[in-house]
Design an enzyme around this catalytic site. Structure first.
Site, PDB file in Angstrom:
ATOM      1  N   ARG A  36       1.060  -1.809   0.193  1.00 31.15           N
ATOM      2  CA  ARG A  36       0.001  -0.159   0.042  1.00 31.15           C
ATOM      3  C   ARG A  36       0.778   1.401  -0.012  1.00 31.15           C
ATOM      4  O   ARG A  36       2.302   1.190   0.494  1.00 31.15           O
ATOM      5  CB  ARG A  36      -0.867   0.555   1.729  1.00 31.15           C
ATOM      6  N   SER A  38       0.387   3.946   1.650  1.00 31.72           N
ATOM      7  CA  SER A  38       0.421   4.532   2.525  1.00 31.72           C
ATOM      8  C   SER A  38       2.355   5.196   3.691  1.00 31.72           C
ATOM      9  O   SER A  38       3.064   4.114   3.223  1.00 31.72           O
ATOM     10  CB  SER A  38      -0.431   4.012   4.166  1.00 31.72           C
ATOM     11  N   LYS A 107      -2.962  -7.980  10.896  1.00 32.55           N
ATOM     12  CA  LYS A 107      -4.684  -7.782  11.314  1.00 32.55           C
ATOM     13  C   LYS A 107      -5.056  -7.331  10.233  1.00 32.55           C
ATOM     14  O   LYS A 107      -6.493  -7.185  10.054  1.00 32.55           O
ATOM     15  CB  LYS A 107      -4.539  -6.552  12.367  1.00 32.55           C
ATOM     16  N   ASP A 108      -5.115  -6.317   9.014  1.00 32.01           N
ATOM     17  CA  ASP A 108      -5.771  -6.251   7.704  1.00 32.01           C
ATOM     18  C   ASP A 108      -6.221  -7.623   7.047  1.00 32.01           C
ATOM     19  O   ASP A 108      -6.797  -6.731   5.950  1.00 32.01           O
ATOM     20  CB  ASP A 108      -4.834  -4.964   6.977  1.00 32.01           C
ATOM     21  N   ARG A 160     -13.787  -2.936  17.727  1.00 30.10           N
ATOM     22  CA  ARG A 160     -12.596  -3.303  18.618  1.00 30.10           C
ATOM     23  C   ARG A 160     -11.858  -2.053  19.785  1.00 30.10           C
ATOM     24  O   ARG A 160     -12.004  -1.988  20.751  1.00 30.10           O
ATOM     25  CB  ARG A 160     -11.089  -3.963  18.352  1.00 30.10           C
ATOM     26  N   ARG A 161     -11.466  -1.082  19.170  1.00 29.64           N
ATOM     27  CA  ARG A 161     -11.180  -0.458  20.487  1.00 29.64           C
ATOM     28  C   ARG A 161     -11.996   0.754  21.003  1.00 29.64           C
ATOM     29  O   ARG A 161     -12.334   0.883  22.557  1.00 29.64           O
ATOM     30  CB  ARG A 161     -10.172   1.229  19.793  1.00 29.64           C
ATOM     31  N   LYS A 162     -12.782   0.599  20.086  1.00 28.65           N
ATOM     32  CA  LYS A 162     -14.402   1.628  20.286  1.00 28.65           C
ATOM     33  C   LYS A 162     -15.150   0.341  21.698  1.00 28.65           C
ATOM     34  O   LYS A 162     -15.978   1.824  22.829  1.00 28.65           O
ATOM     35  CB  LYS A 162     -15.664   2.206  19.515  1.00 28.65           C
ATOM     36  N   ARG A 178     -10.614   7.680   9.925  1.00 27.66           N
ATOM     37  CA  ARG A 178     -10.182   7.341   8.491  1.00 27.66           C
ATOM     38  C   ARG A 178      -9.078   7.711   8.687  1.00 27.66           C
ATOM     39  O   ARG A 178      -8.775   8.811   8.255  1.00 27.66           O
ATOM     40  CB  ARG A 178     -10.909   5.680   8.426  1.00 27.66           C
ATOM     41  N   GLY A 179      -7.814   6.863   7.536  1.00 30.27           N
ATOM     42  CA  GLY A 179      -6.666   8.289   7.008  1.00 30.27           C
ATOM     43  C   GLY A 179      -6.081   7.282   7.710  1.00 30.27           C
ATOM     44  O   GLY A 179      -5.338   6.635   8.348  1.00 30.27           O
ATOM     45  N   THR A 183      -2.519  11.477   9.000  1.00 28.21           N
ATOM     46  CA  THR A 183      -3.251  12.227   8.278  1.00 28.21           C
ATOM     47  C   THR A 183      -3.714  12.918  10.126  1.00 28.21           C
ATOM     48  O   THR A 183      -3.777  13.747  10.134  1.00 28.21           O
ATOM     49  CB  THR A 183      -3.353  11.724   7.214  1.00 28.21           C
ATOM     50  N   ARG A 184      -4.467  11.478  10.318  1.00 25.05           N
ATOM     51  CA  ARG A 184      -5.147  11.555  11.820  1.00 25.05           C
ATOM     52  C   ARG A 184      -4.314  12.322  12.945  1.00 25.05           C
ATOM     53  O   ARG A 184      -5.328  12.690  12.713  1.00 25.05           O
ATOM     54  CB  ARG A 184      -5.201  10.193  11.869  1.00 25.05           C
ATOM     55  N   CYS A 272     -15.995  -7.185   9.055  1.00 26.19           N
ATOM     56  CA  CYS A 272     -15.382  -6.004   9.272  1.00 26.19           C
ATOM     57  C   CYS A 272     -15.993  -5.377  10.784  1.00 26.19           C
ATOM     58  O   CYS A 272     -15.617  -3.721  11.333  1.00 26.19           O
ATOM     59  CB  CYS A 272     -15.060  -4.785   8.265  1.00 26.19           C
TER      60      CYS A 272
END
Length: 339
Positions: A36, A38, A107-108, A160-162, A178-179, A183-184, A272
């Site tokens: 990817r 990123s 994990k992706d 999961r974190r939420k 997301r991003g 950027t986040r 997901c």
């Protein structure tokens, strides 16, 4: 799924023949490494490039950046078919021969669908720290989640974190954002609408931003995602030279832990939007320890299982933990969450 990913483990040649074979076949070859685009993904690709180049004299490794639909999309990933949107274009490039090897965050890699036909995960790099961290906006007067007042907004990209955060702090508002990580972080500082953001500590380190971690969450506070902290190498099964080359970077302990976790995930048949957490470790006496958790979206309902087995029974341990979770209501929790 575990059997597919472990397909090469039983036929790995002895070290000496491997060294001779790869030296003869790979020297002077250009290896196209897909990733990817990123910053974090490219940092991982550069790490893998250097590790591979160090194994064979004259090996030319080219990094091929591939823009995925998951990276381009800013909406709910479920509308694109889930986490597989981060891999679809890369998988296609691998299967069609446009690249020779792909670098992924494990994990992706979806746990509810098989790998692309004719491909195998040939190596799991040694696992990094799996803990999540809390980042506060630059200039914030807070440095710990407990300090945040009720009603504060928390940003995270993971259901999961939420779920886990709201289980202990239902007074907070958690928004999915997301991003790319950089950027986040820029949004966190510039917009000043979030009290904090939760990220993977390993991801921050890979892009040289580990200094932004204000609070490190313990595994008791935040159970990690299945495959957290693991970089894996994905190749075509028929390319024996590259399978053998990748296997030189494989960490056997990480492979065993990943197999247990991903067998559990595959058996649970989550999607997901399913808040699923899992973490496998080796105990001081040599046993495998696998913890699995499944949460409702707001964390109010959850199923928990923790079991042990011998290291040669990682798939069986994963399946057993999934079955235990199912008996404790995990299937109903997952089915009750919209895709």
């Amino acid at each position: 799924m575990a059997e597919i990913e472990r397909a090469t483990s039983a036929v790995m040649p002895s070290p000496a023949p491997v060294a001779v074979y790869r030296g003869r076949v790979l020297s002077g070859r250009r290896l196209r490494l897909g990733s990817r685009t990123s910053p974090m993904a490219m940092a991982q690709a550069h790490l893998v490039r250097d590790l591979l180049a160090g194994q064979v004299d004259g090996l030319d490794v080219e990094i091929v950046g591939i823009q995925t639909s998951g990276d381009a999309w800013r909406g709910d990933l479920a509308q694109l078919g889930g986490k597989g949107a981060f891999l679809k274009e890369i998988d296609k490039a691998l299967v069609t021969g446009q690249i020779d090897m792909a670098v992924h965050c494990l994990k992706d890699v979806p746990g509810d669908v098989p790998l692309a036909p004719g491909t195998v995960i040939a190596a799991y790099l040694p696992r990094e720290d799996v803990r999540d961290v809390v980042v506060f906006p630059t200039g914030s007067k807070y440095s710990h989640l407990d300090d945040l007042p009720p009603g504060s907004k928390i940003a995270t990209s993971a259901v999961r974190r939420k779920a886990q955060l709201l289980r202990v702090r239902p007074d907070l508002h958690v928004d999915r954002i997301r991003g790319n990580v950089d950027t986040r972080l820029a949004r966190l500082d510039a917009e000043q609408r979030f009290g904090a953001m939760i990220l993977a500590g390993a991801g921050l380190r890979r892009i040289g931003m580990e200094h932004r971690a204000d609070q490190v969450l313990s595994l008791e506070e935040m159970c990690p995602a299945v495959g957290a902290g693991i970089i894996c190498l994905h190749v075509r099964e028929t390319d024996e030279a590259l399978v053998e080359l990748a296997r030189l970077l494989d960490d056997p302990v990480t492979r065993v832990h990943a197999t247990a976790e991903r067998t559990m995930l595959h058996s649970l048949r989550g999607h997901c939007n399913s808040p699923i957490a899992g973490h496998c470790t080796t105990t001081p006496d040599g046993q495998l320890s696998l913890l699995g958790m499944v949460f409702s979206r707001e964390g109010g309902t959850f199923a928990y299982a923790h079991e042990w087995d011998t290291p040669d029974r990682a798939p069986e341990l994963g399946a057993f933990v999934a079955a235990t979770l199912a008996r404790k209501g995990a299937r109903a929790i997952i089915d009750g969450i919209p895709h």
